[in-house]
Scaffold this motif. Structure first.
Motif, PDB file in Angstrom:
ATOM      1  N   ALA A 131       0.848  -1.187   0.000  1.00  0.00           N
ATOM      2  CA  ALA A 131       0.000   0.000   0.000  1.00  0.00           C
ATOM      3  C   ALA A 131       0.883   1.235   0.000  1.00  0.00           C
ATOM      4  CB  ALA A 131      -0.919   0.005   1.214  1.00  0.00           C
ATOM      5  N   TYR A 132       0.455   2.252  -0.742  1.00  0.00           N
ATOM      6  CA  TYR A 132       1.160   3.527  -0.787  1.00  0.00           C
ATOM      7  C   TYR A 132       0.193   4.633  -0.408  1.00  0.00           C
ATOM      8  CZ  TYR A 132       3.546   7.645  -2.663  1.00  0.00           C
ATOM      9  OH  TYR A 132       4.127   8.880  -2.802  1.00  0.00           O
ATOM     10  N   HIS A 133       0.581   5.451   0.579  1.00  0.00           N
ATOM     11  CA  HIS A 133      -0.250   6.559   1.045  1.00  0.00           C
ATOM     12  C   HIS A 133       0.251   7.841   0.414  1.00  0.00           C
ATOM     13  CE1 HIS A 133      -1.694   9.410   4.345  1.00  0.00           C
ATOM     14  NE2 HIS A 133      -2.795   8.897   3.826  1.00  0.00           N
ATOM     15  N   SER A 134      -0.520   8.366  -0.527  1.00  0.00           N
ATOM     16  CA  SER A 134      -0.063   9.501  -1.323  1.00  0.00           C
ATOM     17  C   SER A 134       0.229  10.759  -0.506  1.00  0.00           C
ATOM     18  CB  SER A 134      -1.101   9.816  -2.414  1.00  0.00           C
ATOM     19  OG  SER A 134      -1.353   8.690  -3.211  1.00  0.00           O
ATOM     20  N   PRO A 135      -0.626  11.159   0.438  1.00  0.00           N
ATOM     21  CA  PRO A 135      -0.363  12.422   1.146  1.00  0.00           C
ATOM     22  C   PRO A 135       0.948  12.436   1.917  1.00  0.00           C
ATOM     23  CG  PRO A 135      -2.648  11.769   1.425  1.00  0.00           C
ATOM     24  CD  PRO A 135      -1.948  10.611   0.798  1.00  0.00           C
ATOM     25  N   THR A 136       1.369  11.288   2.447  1.00  0.00           N
ATOM     26  CA  THR A 136       2.598  11.245   3.250  1.00  0.00           C
ATOM     27  C   THR A 136       3.783  10.658   2.503  1.00  0.00           C
ATOM     28  OG1 THR A 136       2.000   9.076   4.165  1.00  0.00           O
ATOM     29  CG2 THR A 136       1.297  11.038   5.398  1.00  0.00           C
ATOM     30  N   GLY A 137       3.535  10.054   1.335  1.00  0.00           N
ATOM     31  CA  GLY A 137       4.623   9.420   0.600  1.00  0.00           C
ATOM     32  C   GLY A 137       5.192   8.221   1.309  1.00  0.00           C
ATOM     33  N   THR A 138       4.400   7.562   2.163  1.00  0.00           N
ATOM     34  CA  THR A 138       4.858   6.381   2.895  1.00  0.00           C
ATOM     35  C   THR A 138       4.245   5.132   2.299  1.00  0.00           C
ATOM     36  OG1 THR A 138       3.065   6.653   4.515  1.00  0.00           O
ATOM     37  CG2 THR A 138       5.198   7.661   5.038  1.00  0.00           C
ATOM     38  N   ALA A 139       4.927   4.008   2.490  1.00  0.00           N
ATOM     39  CA  ALA A 139       4.478   2.766   1.874  1.00  0.00           C
ATOM     40  C   ALA A 139       4.748   1.595   2.795  1.00  0.00           C
ATOM     41  CB  ALA A 139       5.180   2.544   0.536  1.00  0.00           C
ATOM     42  N   VAL A 140       3.989   0.529   2.593  1.00  0.00           N
ATOM     43  CA  VAL A 140       4.190  -0.705   3.353  1.00  0.00           C
ATOM     44  C   VAL A 140       4.137  -1.882   2.395  1.00  0.00           C
ATOM     45  CG1 VAL A 140       1.734  -1.103   3.860  1.00  0.00           C
ATOM     46  CG2 VAL A 140       3.478  -1.969   5.425  1.00  0.00           C
ATOM     47  N   VAL A 141       4.969  -2.878   2.661  1.00  0.00           N
ATOM     48  CA  VAL A 141       4.954  -4.143   1.924  1.00  0.00           C
ATOM     49  C   VAL A 141       4.945  -5.266   2.950  1.00  0.00           C
ATOM     50  CG1 VAL A 141       6.156  -5.670   0.317  1.00  0.00           C
ATOM     51  CG2 VAL A 141       6.213  -3.192  -0.041  1.00  0.00           C
ATOM     52  N   LYS A 142       4.075  -6.246   2.742  1.00  0.00           N
ATOM     53  CA  LYS A 142       4.016  -7.396   3.652  1.00  0.00           C
ATOM     54  C   LYS A 142       4.132  -8.690   2.869  1.00  0.00           C
ATOM     55  CE  LYS A 142       0.138  -8.703   5.726  1.00  0.00           C
ATOM     56  NZ  LYS A 142      -0.988  -8.756   6.686  1.00  0.00           N
ATOM     57  N   LYS A 143       5.027  -9.543   3.326  1.00  0.00           N
ATOM     58  CA  LYS A 143       5.151 -10.893   2.763  1.00  0.00           C
ATOM     59  C   LYS A 143       4.594 -11.875   3.770  1.00  0.00           C
ATOM     60  CE  LYS A 143       8.034 -13.787   3.475  1.00  0.00           C
ATOM     61  NZ  LYS A 143       8.040 -15.030   4.334  1.00  0.00           N
ATOM     62  N   ILE A 144       3.687 -12.748   3.314  1.00  0.00           N
ATOM     63  CA  ILE A 144       3.013 -13.701   4.200  1.00  0.00           C
ATOM     64  C   ILE A 144       3.246 -15.112   3.687  1.00  0.00           C
ATOM     65  CG2 ILE A 144       0.833 -14.279   5.340  1.00  0.00           C
ATOM     66  CD1 ILE A 144      -0.260 -11.620   4.136  1.00  0.00           C
ATOM     67  N   GLY A 145       3.660 -15.987   4.579  1.00  0.00           N
ATOM     68  CA  GLY A 145       3.712 -17.412   4.289  1.00  0.00           C
ATOM     69  C   GLY A 145       2.595 -18.103   5.045  1.00  0.00           C
ATOM     70  N   ILE A 146       1.788 -18.905   4.349  1.00  0.00           N
ATOM     71  CA  ILE A 146       0.626 -19.542   4.972  1.00  0.00           C
ATOM     72  C   ILE A 146       0.736 -21.056   4.844  1.00  0.00           C
ATOM     73  CG2 ILE A 146      -1.894 -19.774   4.924  1.00  0.00           C
ATOM     74  CD1 ILE A 146      -2.001 -16.964   3.728  1.00  0.00           C
ATOM     75  N   ALA A 147       0.640 -21.728   5.982  1.00  0.00           N
ATOM     76  CA  ALA A 147       0.606 -23.194   6.020  1.00  0.00           C
ATOM     77  C   ALA A 147      -0.451 -23.581   7.048  1.00  0.00           C
ATOM     78  CB  ALA A 147       1.968 -23.762   6.395  1.00  0.00           C
ATOM     79  N   LEU A 148      -1.662 -23.853   6.583  1.00  0.00           N
ATOM     80  CA  LEU A 148      -2.791 -24.061   7.491  1.00  0.00           C
ATOM     81  C   LEU A 148      -2.654 -25.327   8.328  1.00  0.00           C
ATOM     82  CD1 LEU A 148      -5.719 -22.989   5.130  1.00  0.00           C
ATOM     83  CD2 LEU A 148      -4.573 -21.649   6.892  1.00  0.00           C
ATOM     84  N   ASP A 149      -1.732 -26.214   7.958  1.00  0.00           N
ATOM     85  CA  ASP A 149      -1.532 -27.439   8.734  1.00  0.00           C
ATOM     86  C   ASP A 149      -0.422 -27.280   9.778  1.00  0.00           C
ATOM     87  OD1 ASP A 149       0.455 -27.189   6.846  1.00  0.00           O
ATOM     88  OD2 ASP A 149       0.580 -29.334   6.406  1.00  0.00           O
ATOM     89  N   GLN A 150       0.079 -26.050   9.946  1.00  0.00           N
ATOM     90  CA  GLN A 150       1.150 -25.817  10.913  1.00  0.00           C
ATOM     91  C   GLN A 150       0.707 -24.805  11.967  1.00  0.00           C
ATOM     92  OE1 GLN A 150       4.768 -24.657   8.902  1.00  0.00           O
ATOM     93  NE2 GLN A 150       4.621 -26.298   7.383  1.00  0.00           N
ATOM     94  N   SER A 197     -14.323  -9.486   5.541  1.00  0.00           N
ATOM     95  CA  SER A 197     -13.000  -8.919   5.274  1.00  0.00           C
ATOM     96  C   SER A 197     -12.069  -9.988   4.728  1.00  0.00           C
ATOM     97  CB  SER A 197     -12.416  -8.329   6.561  1.00  0.00           C
ATOM     98  OG  SER A 197     -11.095  -7.879   6.342  1.00  0.00           O
ATOM     99  N   VAL A 198     -11.353  -9.629   3.671  1.00  0.00           N
ATOM    100  CA  VAL A 198     -10.266 -10.482   3.187  1.00  0.00           C
ATOM    101  C   VAL A 198      -8.911  -9.862   3.521  1.00  0.00           C
ATOM    102  CG1 VAL A 198     -11.608 -11.599   1.367  1.00  0.00           C
ATOM    103  CG2 VAL A 198     -10.392  -9.459   0.869  1.00  0.00           C
ATOM    104  N   GLY A 199      -8.930  -8.623   4.032  1.00  0.00           N
ATOM    105  CA  GLY A 199      -7.693  -7.937   4.393  1.00  0.00           C
ATOM    106  C   GLY A 199      -7.105  -7.188   3.213  1.00  0.00           C
ATOM    107  N   ILE A 200      -6.823  -5.898   3.412  1.00  0.00           N
ATOM    108  CA  ILE A 200      -6.219  -5.096   2.354  1.00  0.00           C
ATOM    109  C   ILE A 200      -5.051  -4.294   2.922  1.00  0.00           C
ATOM    110  CG2 ILE A 200      -8.258  -4.997   0.890  1.00  0.00           C
ATOM    111  CD1 ILE A 200      -8.934  -2.302   2.050  1.00  0.00           C
ATOM    112  N   GLY A 201      -4.212  -3.807   2.033  1.00  0.00           N
ATOM    113  CA  GLY A 201      -2.929  -3.248   2.438  1.00  0.00           C
ATOM    114  C   GLY A 201      -2.995  -2.022   3.319  1.00  0.00           C
ATOM    115  N   CYS A 202      -4.071  -1.235   3.218  1.00  0.00           N
ATOM    116  CA  CYS A 202      -4.128  -0.024   4.035  1.00  0.00           C
ATOM    117  C   CYS A 202      -4.221  -0.359   5.520  1.00  0.00           C
ATOM    118  CB  CYS A 202      -5.282   0.881   3.607  1.00  0.00           C
ATOM    119  SG  CYS A 202      -6.926   0.249   3.938  1.00  0.00           S
ATOM    120  N   GLN A 203      -4.713  -1.557   5.855  1.00  0.00           N
ATOM    121  CA  GLN A 203      -4.754  -1.973   7.262  1.00  0.00           C
ATOM    122  C   GLN A 203      -3.331  -2.176   7.799  1.00  0.00           C
ATOM    123  OE1 GLN A 203      -8.194  -4.862   5.867  1.00  0.00           O
ATOM    124  NE2 GLN A 203      -7.634  -5.296   7.956  1.00  0.00           N
TER     125      GLN A 203
END
Length: 302
Positions: free
Chosen positions: A52-71, A281-287
């Protein structure tokens, strides 16, 4: 570069702060202040990348998620926040559960009865505690039923939360049908691929948060529930692409895409529902951006 552990995330951003931050982020989203690229999915959903990129502040976030539902834990993630020449790297699993709880707090505050006292949470995994914390932050809950497939896990979770909220009664159970007979609010936080209950088993007036199903093949809610309910989603485009329940109900002709209310605009123009309400909710980057920005602000002040 500032690196923060899960414990440091929790200490810096308590749930009430997270709810306020996520609410503000959805207002910013509604105002058109975010760039949210589509979520990248690799390995049939085993790895997700969100940004997600927030235009007014010029700040950004990147999230990498690994999912293993059996762990255990099922989700392992890392969040990177950048802005003003600074960079913050934080435990993404704690941010994910915190921001998911926070958006449920925002939606519950918008949609659930103001005097709600009874909460049922279906699912006893990593997401469940923050679902409880979020709802308790916005409603005067006195009774919480924790429903899971494992009686031992439900009991352990009840004991942990009872120590945190001594004035609330926590009841563990494995009986879903009994647990949904009379709550004011229900939170679904499972990885189910089939609906958890029938619509007819629910009270005529109840608010439901569904956050567990994040793939088109997953479903927590029955399609018939959408026919006579007010449905709010975090983002219409994301829900139509990723939410198994929404896709299924739309394909069955039981829900129109025009019936999906986005959370951001609803904060300024609240719906006035009668009967059942749903927040999906499926979750989006602004959160993630909201929590990371709150973290960065807290660390700057300290």
């Amino acid at each position: 570069m500032l690196v923060l552990s899960a414990d440091e995330v929790r200490k810096a951003v308590p749930m009430r702060t997270a709810i306020d931050a996520v609410r503000d982020a959805f207002r910013e989203l509604a105002a058109g202040h975010f760039v949210l690229p589509p979520r990248q999915i690799f390995g049939d959903g085993a790895v997700l990348v969100m940004s997600a990129y927030h235009s007014p502040t010029g700040t950004a976030v990147v999230k990498k998620i690994g999912i293993a539902l059996d762990q255990v834990p099922a989700i392992r993630a890392t969040v990177i926040w950048t802005g003003g020449g600074e960079q913050l790297v934080a435990d993404g699993s704690s941010i994910t559960t915190l921001r998911t709880g926070a958006v449920v707090g925002v939606a519950t505050d918008l949609l659930a009865p103001a005097d709600a006292t009874r909460l049922t949470v279906i699912g006893t995994g990593a997401q469940a505690p923050d679902q409880v914390r979020a709802v308790l932050a916005v409603r005067p809950i006195t009774d919480v039923t924790l429903t899971g497939r494992s009686a031992d896990r439900a009991t352990a979770l009840a004991q942990t939360l009872a120590a945190e909220f001594p004035d609330v009664r926590f009841t563990p159970t494995t009986d879903i049908e009994a647990s949904i007979a009379n709550p004011n609010i229900i939170c679904c936080a499972t990885s189910s691929s089939t609906p958890l209950f029938e619509a007819d088993a629910l009270p005529p007036e109840v608010h439901i948060n569904a956050i567990g199903a994040f793939r088109p093949t997953m479903r927590e809610l029955p399609r018939t529930l959408f026919t006579n309910s007010t449905t709010v989603v975090d983002q219409r485009e994301a829900a139509l692409e990723e939410s198994g329940e929404i896709i299924d109900a739309v394909d069955a002709g039981l829900l129109g895409t025009q019936d999906l209310i986005e959370l951001g605009p609803a904060l300024s123009n609240p719906p006035h529902p009668v009967g059942r309400t749903i927040f999906k909710s499926v979750g989006i980057g602004c959160q993630d951006w909201a929590i990371a920005a709150a973290l960065a602000g807290a660390k700057t002040r300290s």
